[in-house]
Scaffold this motif. Structure first.
Motif, PDB file in Angstrom:
ATOM      1  N   UNK A  65       0.820  -1.212   0.000  1.00  0.00           N
ATOM      2  CA  UNK A  65       0.000   0.000   0.000  1.00  0.00           C
ATOM      3  C   UNK A  65       0.849   1.255   0.000  1.00  0.00           C
ATOM      4  N   UNK A  66       1.915   1.254   0.802  1.00  0.00           N
ATOM      5  CA  UNK A  66       2.791   2.426   0.855  1.00  0.00           C
ATOM      6  C   UNK A  66       3.555   2.605  -0.456  1.00  0.00           C
ATOM      7  N   UNK A  67       3.895   1.492  -1.083  1.00  0.00           N
ATOM      8  CA  UNK A  67       4.543   1.584  -2.395  1.00  0.00           C
ATOM      9  C   UNK A  67       3.597   2.222  -3.414  1.00  0.00           C
ATOM     10  N   UNK A  68       2.307   1.852  -3.326  1.00  0.00           N
ATOM     11  CA  UNK A  68       1.302   2.452  -4.208  1.00  0.00           C
ATOM     12  C   UNK A  68       1.173   3.946  -3.929  1.00  0.00           C
ATOM     13  N   UNK A  69       1.187   4.333  -2.636  1.00  0.00           N
ATOM     14  CA  UNK A  69       1.096   5.750  -2.267  1.00  0.00           C
ATOM     15  C   UNK A  69       2.263   6.539  -2.836  1.00  0.00           C
ATOM     16  N   UNK A  70       3.473   6.000  -2.736  1.00  0.00           N
ATOM     17  CA  UNK A  70       4.649   6.687  -3.275  1.00  0.00           C
ATOM     18  C   UNK A  70       4.511   6.914  -4.771  1.00  0.00           C
ATOM     19  N   UNK A  71       4.007   5.891  -5.458  1.00  0.00           N
ATOM     20  CA  UNK A  71       3.812   6.020  -6.899  1.00  0.00           C
ATOM     21  C   UNK A  71       2.787   7.083  -7.253  1.00  0.00           C
ATOM     22  N   UNK A  72       1.682   7.120  -6.500  1.00  0.00           N
ATOM     23  CA  UNK A  72       0.631   8.118  -6.756  1.00  0.00           C
ATOM     24  C   UNK A  72       1.137   9.533  -6.480  1.00  0.00           C
ATOM     25  N   UNK A  73       1.895   9.702  -5.398  1.00  0.00           N
ATOM     26  CA  UNK A  73       2.450  11.023  -5.092  1.00  0.00           C
ATOM     27  C   UNK A  73       3.358  11.512  -6.215  1.00  0.00           C
ATOM     28  N   UNK A  74       4.175  10.594  -6.743  1.00  0.00           N
ATOM     29  CA  UNK A  74       5.067  10.960  -7.850  1.00  0.00           C
ATOM     30  C   UNK A  74       4.265  11.360  -9.088  1.00  0.00           C
ATOM     31  N   UNK A  75       3.178  10.628  -9.359  1.00  0.00           N
ATOM     32  CA  UNK A  75       2.335  10.949 -10.518  1.00  0.00           C
ATOM     33  C   UNK A  75       1.649  12.303 -10.348  1.00  0.00           C
ATOM     34  N   UNK A  76       1.213  12.610  -9.117  1.00  0.00           N
ATOM     35  CA  UNK A  76       0.551  13.902  -8.863  1.00  0.00           C
ATOM     36  C   UNK A  76       1.530  15.055  -9.082  1.00  0.00           C
ATOM     37  N   UNK A  77       2.774  14.876  -8.625  1.00  0.00           N
ATOM     38  CA  UNK A  77       3.790  15.910  -8.841  1.00  0.00           C
ATOM     39  C   UNK A  77       4.024  16.157 -10.334  1.00  0.00           C
ATOM     40  N   UNK A  78       4.085  15.061 -11.103  1.00  0.00           N
ATOM     41  CA  UNK A  78       4.289  15.188 -12.545  1.00  0.00           C
ATOM     42  C   UNK A  78       3.093  15.873 -13.205  1.00  0.00           C
ATOM     43  N   UNK A  79       1.869  15.479 -12.770  1.00  0.00           N
ATOM     44  CA  UNK A  79       0.655  16.105 -13.327  1.00  0.00           C
ATOM     45  C   UNK A  79       0.595  17.587 -12.971  1.00  0.00           C
ATOM     46  N   UNK A  80       1.050  17.943 -11.761  1.00  0.00           N
ATOM     47  CA  UNK A  80       1.082  19.357 -11.352  1.00  0.00           C
ATOM     48  C   UNK A  80       2.057  20.143 -12.223  1.00  0.00           C
ATOM     49  N   UNK A  81       3.209  19.523 -12.515  1.00  0.00           N
ATOM     50  CA  UNK A  81       4.191  20.193 -13.374  1.00  0.00           C
ATOM     51  C   UNK A  81       3.613  20.459 -14.757  1.00  0.00           C
ATOM     52  N   UNK A  82       2.815  19.523 -15.246  1.00  0.00           N
ATOM     53  CA  UNK A  82       2.198  19.662 -16.571  1.00  0.00           C
ATOM     54  C   UNK A  82       0.890  20.438 -16.537  1.00  0.00           C
ATOM     55  N   UNK A  83       0.454  20.830 -15.305  1.00  0.00           N
ATOM     56  CA  UNK A  83      -0.804  21.564 -15.102  1.00  0.00           C
ATOM     57  C   UNK A  83      -1.993  20.802 -15.712  1.00  0.00           C
ATOM     58  N   UNK A  84      -2.000  19.480 -15.472  1.00  0.00           N
ATOM     59  CA  UNK A  84      -3.064  18.610 -15.984  1.00  0.00           C
ATOM     60  C   UNK A  84      -4.135  18.462 -14.900  1.00  0.00           C
ATOM     61  N   UNK A  85      -5.108  19.375 -14.886  1.00  0.00           N
ATOM     62  CA  UNK A  85      -6.131  19.421 -13.839  1.00  0.00           C
ATOM     63  C   UNK A  85      -6.944  18.151 -13.696  1.00  0.00           C
ATOM     64  N   UNK A  86      -7.526  17.617 -14.788  1.00  0.00           N
ATOM     65  CA  UNK A  86      -8.344  16.392 -14.667  1.00  0.00           C
ATOM     66  C   UNK A  86      -7.554  15.213 -14.106  1.00  0.00           C
ATOM     67  N   UNK A  87      -6.290  15.090 -14.534  1.00  0.00           N
ATOM     68  CA  UNK A  87      -5.485  13.964 -14.026  1.00  0.00           C
ATOM     69  C   UNK A  87      -5.156  14.157 -12.551  1.00  0.00           C
ATOM     70  N   UNK A  88      -4.899  15.404 -12.145  1.00  0.00           N
ATOM     71  CA  UNK A  88      -4.634  15.672 -10.723  1.00  0.00           C
ATOM     72  C   UNK A  88      -5.843  15.276  -9.888  1.00  0.00           C
ATOM     73  N   UNK A  89      -7.050  15.621 -10.374  1.00  0.00           N
ATOM     74  CA  UNK A  89      -8.277  15.287  -9.641  1.00  0.00           C
ATOM     75  C   UNK A  89      -8.453  13.778  -9.526  1.00  0.00           C
ATOM     76  N   UNK A  90      -8.218  13.066 -10.639  1.00  0.00           N
ATOM     77  CA  UNK A  90      -8.373  11.608 -10.635  1.00  0.00           C
ATOM     78  C   UNK A  90      -7.346  10.957  -9.700  1.00  0.00           C
ATOM     79  N   UNK A  91      -6.094  11.414  -9.790  1.00  0.00           N
ATOM     80  CA  UNK A  91      -5.050  10.855  -8.946  1.00  0.00           C
ATOM     81  C   UNK A  91      -5.284  11.163  -7.475  1.00  0.00           C
TER      82      UNK A  91
END
Length: 617
Positions: free
Chosen positions: A551-577
């Motif tokens: 579960x914690x490994x999954x959390x780390x992966x999701x946090x990394x994806x949210x950071x990347x989506x924030x960098x790209x300013x991808x609002x819908x993906x940030x909401x889904x993640x």
């Protein structure tokens, strides 16, 4: 011991594994993992000699006995007990109690033991084959998905039995928690190679991921270096004064091994299509009773109210009415008395194994998915086909040529394209491999609706269950709590009765009134009981710790994806993640709470046993 050297096996269109070498040492219990169709069952067939390798060898000592539970049914005796006794070694034919013990553990009653094997369902007949293999105590026992034919009480029994298996074992199962509790090593078939490590499934998959990450980084770096050398050679080849340097680079280039980019391995990756629901109650069952023959009631005056977003699991022994109840809740059956009411706005999604018979043999996988819902177009159907591992031309396969497992994936695919806020699932993990079960678990965690599910898989029960509907002691009850609470509050009553040791003296008796002989006997019984209880709790704690790590490994992966989506300013993906992150956080929090409870029980039980032993001394 078993020795495998340079094994190669493939078919016309697929290589399963090559240059496979491994050894199974005495008393090793091996969990065999790998995607469906990658060769797990074939490897077992090679070991028992039912298939031959393309090259390589499998050797073992003289008189080494291999036991394999076969699906083929062929009984010659007129009672279950007599058929089970056939499995005993010749010198133990009079030790009927060994057979009776295992028959009882796998769900056969005393009266069942005197019935003819032909009177039982196919699942119970396969159990009888399992009994014969277990009592034979072979040097190497091969088990291919044994839990598919067992209910939860029998699974828990055989888990404890196999934890004490005195010889070698190879186990294939999609139930991760069951495998982790039983095995000492994991052996995986991955990219046509076979690899064995000491530890559990989490350690194995973590190691594979790390190795592939290192491989890919090395490949990129070496590719960059290769390009630089090639550019140097091209640029200075004509320069006579640099001839030695150029020749040196040519030799270096020849020594560099060109690493191929790893091919992407298909994996189930999906989410259920949620239909919003704003009511306060999803479903209500009031005084529901049901009988197939009009005499014996399987369901009697059952009451239940289901609330939004609840995860309710139906558990119990086979044949007691779990699937019948799910059909009643799904309105596939009508109660003989009482009523079941769905609130307005509830949309059901049903998965049931028997529904594979409703698939049309002449349709393709793609066509079956398109027919599931009016707003599904071909591109959406193709996307779902890919998610369910029917990519490319596989999406155009006719239903009639698919295996049972592939048809089950088609049923899941049809469910994915159907909007729902109430999922009713009858053992959906059958025919899925371990990775696919993980994907299903993640999809259910993310699903915003309500889930009612029949399962024997304790990983799903531990991770998801809010409440339980328990079939036990010829009755049915709603347990208001999760699965850990259920086990702590008494759990499986028939399990407790079946495992209670027959003591020569009362374990609660006043120690001061016992003779020295009785004290010694009592002390040995309490130590044995302590060992069983502590080992059971330690296994449960280890399972929770593994689930928390995942579960914690999954959390780390999701946090990394949210950071990347924030960098790209991808609002819908940030909401889904963010929604996925919230669900994953909740799941991990629940696991930590369960771990804390189990740890407290562990300490209490150890202290109680130690205190009782001190009294005897």
């Amino acid at each position: 011991m078993l020795f495998v050297e340079n094994l190669i096996k493939g078919y016309v269109t697929q290589l399963l594994f090559e240059d496979a070498s491994f050894t199974i040492a005495p008393k090793e219990r091996i969990g065999l993992v790998g995607r469906n169709g990658h060769g797990k069952t074939t490897l077992l067939h090679l070991i028992v000699g039912e298939e031959q390798p393309d090259s390589g060898s499998i050797t073992y000592p003289k008189n080494y006995r291999i036991g394999y539970v076969r699906q083929h049914i062929e009984f010659t005796e007129d009672t279950v007990l007599k058929e089970g006794i056939k499995g005993l070694p010749a010198v133990e034919q009079d030790q009927h109690w060994k057979v009776e013990k295992i028959l009882t553990g796998l769900g056969f009653s005393d009266s069942d033991m005197q019935r003819h094997p032909a009177e039982f369902s196919g699942g119970f007949q396969v159990r009888l084959n399992l009994v014969k293999a277990l009592v034979a105590e072979p040097d190497l026992l091969l088990l291919d998905e044994p839990t598919n034919y067992l209910d939860i009480a029998s699974i828990r029994w055989i888990e404890r039995f196999l934890m004490n298996w005195p010889h070698e074992l190879i186990l294939i199962t999609h139930d991760r928690s069951f495998m982790d509790a039983v095995v000492t090593h994991i052996m995986g078939i991955h990219r046509q190679k076979i690899r064995k490590i000491s530890g559990n499934t989490t350690k194995y998959y973590t190691q594979i991921a790390q190795d592939e990450e290192i491989y890919e980084k090395t490949r990129i770096n070496e590719g960059r270096r290769r390009k630089e050398i090639e550019q140097f050679i091209t640029r200075f080849r004509a320069k006579a004064r640099l001839a030695n340097l150029v020749q040196s680079r040519v030799k270096t280039l020849q020594k560099l091994e060109k690493k191929e980019k790893l091919k992407t391995i298909e994996a189930l990756d999906f989410s259920f299509r949620n239909e919003p629901f704003s009511g306060k109650r999803v479903l209500a069952a009031q005084n529901v009773s049901f009988s197939y023959d009009g005499k014996t009631q399987m369901i009697k005056e059952f009451n239940l109210t289901i609330r939004p977003r609840e995860r309710i699991f139906i558990v119990g022994r086979n044949g007691k009415g779990k699937t019948t109840l799910l059909k009643l809740l799904a309105e596939g059956l009508s109660p003989q008395s009482g009523n079941i009411t769905l609130s307005p706005g509830v949309l059901k999604g049903l998965f049931e194994q028997t529904n594979i018979n409703r698939l049309m043999d002449n349709c393709t996988v793609e066509e079956e998915i398109i027919l599931s819902h009016p707003d599904v177009d071909r591109q959406q159907a193709r996307n779902i086909c890919g998610a369910m591992m029917f990519s490319g031309d596989d999406a155009l396969k006719k239903i009639g040529v698919l295996s049972g497992g592939e048809k089950s994936r088609v049923l899941l695919a049809k469910l994915l394209v159907t909007p729902a806020n109430l999922l009713l699932l009858d053992e959906p993990t059958h025919h899925l491999d371990m990775e696919s079960c993980d994907a299903l678990l993640a999809a259910l965690v993310d699903f915003a609706g309500t889930v009612v599910m029949v399962t024997h898989n304790e990983m799903f029960l531990n991770a998801l269950a809010d409440r339980l509907i328990v079939f036990q002691n010829d009755g049915i009850e709603v347990f208001e709590g999760n699965y850990a609470d259920f086990l702590e509050s008494g759990g499986w009553q028939d399990e407790k009765a079946g495992n209670k040791p027959a003591l020569a003296v009362d374990t609660t008796a006043d120690a001061s009134k016992l003779t020295k002989k009785e004290k010694r006997r009592l002390r040995s019984e309490i130590i044995a009981e302590r060992s069983r209880a502590v080992k059971k709790l330690e296994t449960r704690i280890t399972t929770l710790e593994n689930e928390i790590a995942a579960g914690e490994q999954q959390l780390n992966g999701l946090n990394a994806e949210i950071l990347e989506a924030s960098r790209l300013q991808d609002g819908p993906r940030i909401e889904m993640l963010s929604k996925s992150l919230h669900a994953a956080n909740s799941a991990v929090d629940k696991l930590y709470a369960k771990l804390e409870k189990q740890s407290a029980i562990y300490e209490e039980q150890r202290a109680a046993f130690d205190e009782r032993l001190e009294e005897i001394e």
